[in-house]
Design a protein around this motif. Structure first.
Motif, mmCIF file in Angstrom:
data_model
loop_
_atom_site.group_PDB
_atom_site.id
_atom_site.type_symbol
_atom_site.label_atom_id
_atom_site.label_comp_id
_atom_site.label_asym_id
_atom_site.label_seq_id
_atom_site.Cartn_x
_atom_site.Cartn_y
_atom_site.Cartn_z
ATOM 1 N N TYR A 604 0.846 -1.078 0.003
ATOM 2 C CA TYR A 604 0.071 -0.058 0.085
ATOM 3 C C TYR A 604 0.814 1.388 0.076
ATOM 4 N N LYS A 605 0.288 2.555 -0.274
ATOM 5 C CA LYS A 605 0.815 3.508 -0.233
ATOM 6 C C LYS A 605 -0.242 4.566 0.267
ATOM 7 N N THR A 606 0.011 5.458 1.301
ATOM 8 C CA THR A 606 -0.863 6.272 1.664
ATOM 9 C C THR A 606 -0.434 7.831 1.752
ATOM 10 N N SER A 610 -3.837 14.206 0.915
ATOM 11 C CA SER A 610 -5.028 13.915 0.068
ATOM 12 C C SER A 610 -5.808 12.949 1.074
ATOM 13 N N GLY A 611 -5.291 12.309 2.084
ATOM 14 C CA GLY A 611 -6.232 11.233 2.671
ATOM 15 C C GLY A 611 -6.489 9.961 2.421
ATOM 16 N N ARG A 612 -6.051 9.799 1.174
ATOM 17 C CA ARG A 612 -6.305 8.398 0.345
ATOM 18 C C ARG A 612 -5.036 7.450 0.477
ATOM 19 N N PRO A 630 -14.062 3.013 -0.765
ATOM 20 C CA PRO A 630 -13.231 3.889 -0.491
ATOM 21 C C PRO A 630 -12.018 3.947 0.269
ATOM 22 N N HIS A 631 -11.170 4.396 -0.773
ATOM 23 C CA HIS A 631 -9.694 4.187 -0.267
ATOM 24 C C HIS A 631 -9.255 5.320 0.634
#
Length: 771
Positions: A604-606, A610-612, A630-631
């Motif tokens: 994953y990459k957060t 942007s909060g995504r 919703p990611h």
């Protein structure tokens, strides 16, 4: 004697020429009246003058002081009679007016004596005057006679004198003219910008002008009277020139000699001088003197040398320019070409002059319609054009610039043709490389490249290879021969020119390649004559492939062919490396996905700005979600088990985001698709911006549900074994065989721990036989 005669002549002329005395010399009654009238006037003047003097000075003046001059003057001028009259009138006047008592009586003996003396002197002076007049009259007669004779002699003498004077005047005029000419000559010599030097037959300097001193440094004092050779004027290397001039000056025939040579000055500097020598010969025709006018032409020589050097430099520059340059007149005739133009036309520069440009360049009898020179002649502007000229063997960028004469009128143009054949070919190559292989398939690119090289290089056989790992063999990627592609094969590089190419940028055999590689069957079958090959290099500098082009004719322009091959080699190497990389990446992605699938690990990459977050396919499977889920942060928290949600939200915010600690946490989720509870291990590192703020979190998430279940099972078994162990220990206290049972139980426990991937809990300390 001559002076006395001149004095008497002057007095006689004065006497004869005096107009006033002429009245008293007349023998007429009027002349006598003038003479006796002069006597009376003289006495009256003497009486009046005496009275004036007495009134001014006072009494006591000498009695006859004013009368003596009267007697003497009248006697000399008027003669004896008037002089006697003056004497008598003086006696009467003195007796009546001067001597007391008044009247005609004389009282004092002194006065009487004075009267007698005056009377005697008056008579004497009158007689003397008369004698002088008579003598003068005789003298005048004699003078008249002699004057007549002298006048005749004088006339003759005057004639001779006039002749002498005329001759003298002519001589004086000639002398004046000579002096004037001498002065003019001297003036011109001294003010001439040329140095003037004169020397005699013995080469002794007789004249040295001021400009000579200015030019050479020696003064006239140092030079005049000395041999000219003493000055050491002549530059050593120019001695032969001066010697020839000297021989001409002394040959008795030559009258003028002009020569140019270098001369030393007094301070040792060297000047270029031109000597204009004029020879003056004597009656025998031999040199009597030489007048040399010298002009310093050093600056002119330096200017000429500078102009010559500039001309030579310009010509060298003109001829060294690789562009084809021609200067053409308004009739399209060539007036000058540079070396490159002449060589391209296959002739000499001299032979080009006067030829019509359209005939020499295009082989036509009139200018082509697109001729830029004709356009320049029509509008006097610069014109440009790109033209392909088969006779010159290439494509040229032609520029014509108006050429103006000294009146500002256009007389032709300067025609510059730059060979852009290579540039056009390069553009074609780059255009091809930019367009080909757009589909992304490596095979298509190599086939297109082989076809392009066959056309561009006019070669019969094109082969593009990828090297095997041992670099001893190669696998063809594209083989183009006789207008079609052949099947790809693998072949050994030994005894082939391709073997020589490996590790080299370019390898070229422009002719007789079959004779150089007799064991290469392909070359022999093709009856190849020329070969050109290049290595394809990886970004790490390792050889990974080859391009080989083969022709049945010798390769005429190896430089052009090598340039094109090197241009495409970089792109071909990049394409080959990309193809290999794509293959390796595909294999790597396959193994990566398989390993993630087997290990149940997703990535994953957060992005905290942007909060995504983004997730891999394996992670979506772990979470039980798809692309519509919703990611975002709320979506992630919504997956977490309610019992762990607050703990994970606090951990993420306070430790990971606030303190920048790496993410490492075990937590539970409830799968979105089936509601199953799963244990996950999340690992990740934070990323920062340039200000040090945390902006991202990248990591992996592993499904550790089975491990957790195994650990729980092991834990339950361990508890059970611990309870059993306690019972056994109690039993061991009561039974001798308790220890053996404990050993067995510990072994079982260790085996269970090993299965669960945990370290053994007990160290047995027995050998395998003992166990």
């Amino acid at each position: 004697m001559s002076k006395r005669r001149d004095l008497l002549s002057a007095l006689d002329k004065a006497w004869q020429g005096n107009t006033f005395l002429a009245y008293f010399r007349q023998e007429s009654p009027l002349g006598r009246f003038y003479r006796y009238g002069l006597a009376v006037a003289a006495v009256a003047a003497a009486v009046g003058l005496r009275q004036i003097l007495e009134a001014w000075i006072g009494p006591g003046l000498p009695t006859y002081i004013t009368f003596y001059p009267a007697v003497m003057t009248v006697g000399l001028i008027a003669g004896f009679g008037p002089g006697l009259l003056v004497t008598i009138l003086t006696l009467l006047s003195v007796a009546y007016w001067v001597l007391p008592p008044e009247g005609f009586s004389v009282g004092s003996p002194v006065e009487r004596l004075g009267l007698v003396i005056f009377t005697f002197l008056g008579l004497y002076m009158s007689v003397i005057a008369a004698l002088l007049r008579r003598a003068n009259s005789n003298l005048e007669s004699t003078v008249a006679e002699r004057t007549y004779a002298l006048s005749e002699a004088n006339e003759e003498l005057q004639a001779q004198t006039d002749e002498l004077i005329a001759s003298f005047d002519e001589l004086r005029d000639a002398n004046d003219k000579l002096q004037e000419q001498e002065e003019r000559l001297r003036f011109h010599m001294e003010n001439s910008p040329m140095a003037v030097i004169e020397w005699d037959k013995d080469f002794i300097v007789t004249r040295w002008s001021g400009e000579s001193q200015n030019m050479f440094g020696w003064s006239a004092t140092e030079t005049v009277g000395n041999p000219i050779s003493k000055l050491k004027l002549v530059y050593e290397e120019d001695m032969p020139i001066v010697a020839r001039s000297m021989a001409q000056l002394t040959d008795g025939v030559t009258r003028q000699v002009v020569s140019t040579n270098r001369n030393y000055t007094k301070n040792g500097s060297v000047r270029y001088c031109t000597w204009y020598n004029s020879v003056l010969s004597d009656k025998q025709g031999r040199m009597a003197s030489v007048l040399s006018e010298v002009i310093d032409i050093t600056e002119q020589k330096e200017a000429e040398q500078a102009i010559l050097l500039a001309k030579e430099e310009w010509e060298r520059t003109f001829d060294s320019v690789p562009d084809l340059i021609a200067i053409m007149d308004s009739q399209h005739r060539i007036t000058r070409v540079n070396k490159a133009m002449a060589e391209r036309l296959g002739t000499t520069q001299h032979q080009c002059i006067g030829q019509f440009c359209y005939l020499s360049v295009h082989g036509t009898d009139q200018p082509p319609a697109s001729c830029p020179h004709a356009m320049t002649l029509s509008d006097s502007l610069q014109h440009n054009a790109e033209l392909y000229e088969e006779r010159l063997g290439g494509t040229f960028h032609v520029t014509t610039t108006p050429l103006l004469n000294e009146l500002g009128e256009m007389s032709g143009s300067i025609h510059v043709a730059r060979d852009i054949t290579e540039r056009k070919e390069t553009e074609d190559v780059l255009r091809f490389l930019n367009q080909c292989g757009s589909s992304g398939s490596g095979e298509s690119f190599f086939e297109e490249l082989a076809l392009f090289l066959a056309k561009a290089l006019k070669m019969d056989f094109i082969c593009i290879d990828v090297l095997e790992d041992d670099h001893l063999s190669a696998q063809t990627l594209a083989v183009f021969h006789n207008g079609e592609f052949e099947d790809n094969v693998s072949y050994a590089l030994k005894d082939t020119p391709c073997g020589d190419v490996v590790g080299k940028n370019i390898c070229c055999f422009p002719q007789n390649v079959c004779g150089l590689f007799p064991n290469d069957e392909v070359l022999q079958d093709l009856q190849a004559e020329s070969y050109l090959g290049t290595t394809l290099w990886s970004t790490e500098g390792k050889p990974i492939g080859l391009i080989a082009v083969i022709g049945r004719q010798p390769l005429p322009d190896t430089r052009r062919a090598e340039s094109i091959l090197q241009l495409v080699a970089a792109r071909a190497a990049s394409e080959l490396e990309s193809q290999q990389s794509r293959k390796a990446l595909s294999e790597s992605e396959f193994f990566f996905k398989e390993s993630q699938r087997v290990a149940a690990i997703g990535s994953y990459k957060t992005d905290f700005n942007s909060g995504r977050w983004e997730s891999s396919e394996i992670l979506d499977n772990i979470f039980g979600i798809d692309g519509n889920y919703p990611h975002n942060l709320q979506g992630w928290l919504g997956l977490i088990h309610p019992d762990d949600r607050e703990m994970m939200d606090q951990y993420l915010r306070e430790e990971v985001i606030a303190q920048g600690k790496p993410f490492s946490k075990e937590y539970r989720i409830i799968r979105n698709n089936d509601g199953e509870t799963r244990w996950l291990l999340g690992i990740g590192n934070v990323g920062h911006d340039i200000n040090g703020s945390i902006i991202s979190l990248i990591g992996t998430i592993q499904d550790i549900t089975e491990r957790k279940q195994t650990e729980e099972l092991i834990q339950r078994q361990v508890e059970e074994l611990r309870a059993t162990n306690e019972d056994l220990e109690q039993f061991n206290d009561a039974a001798v065989g308790r220890e053996l049972r404990m050993i067995e139980l510990k072994r079982e426990i260790n085996e269970l721990c090993s299965k669960a991937g945990l370290p053994e809990r007990y160290k047995m300390g027995f050998t395998e036989d003992q166990q």
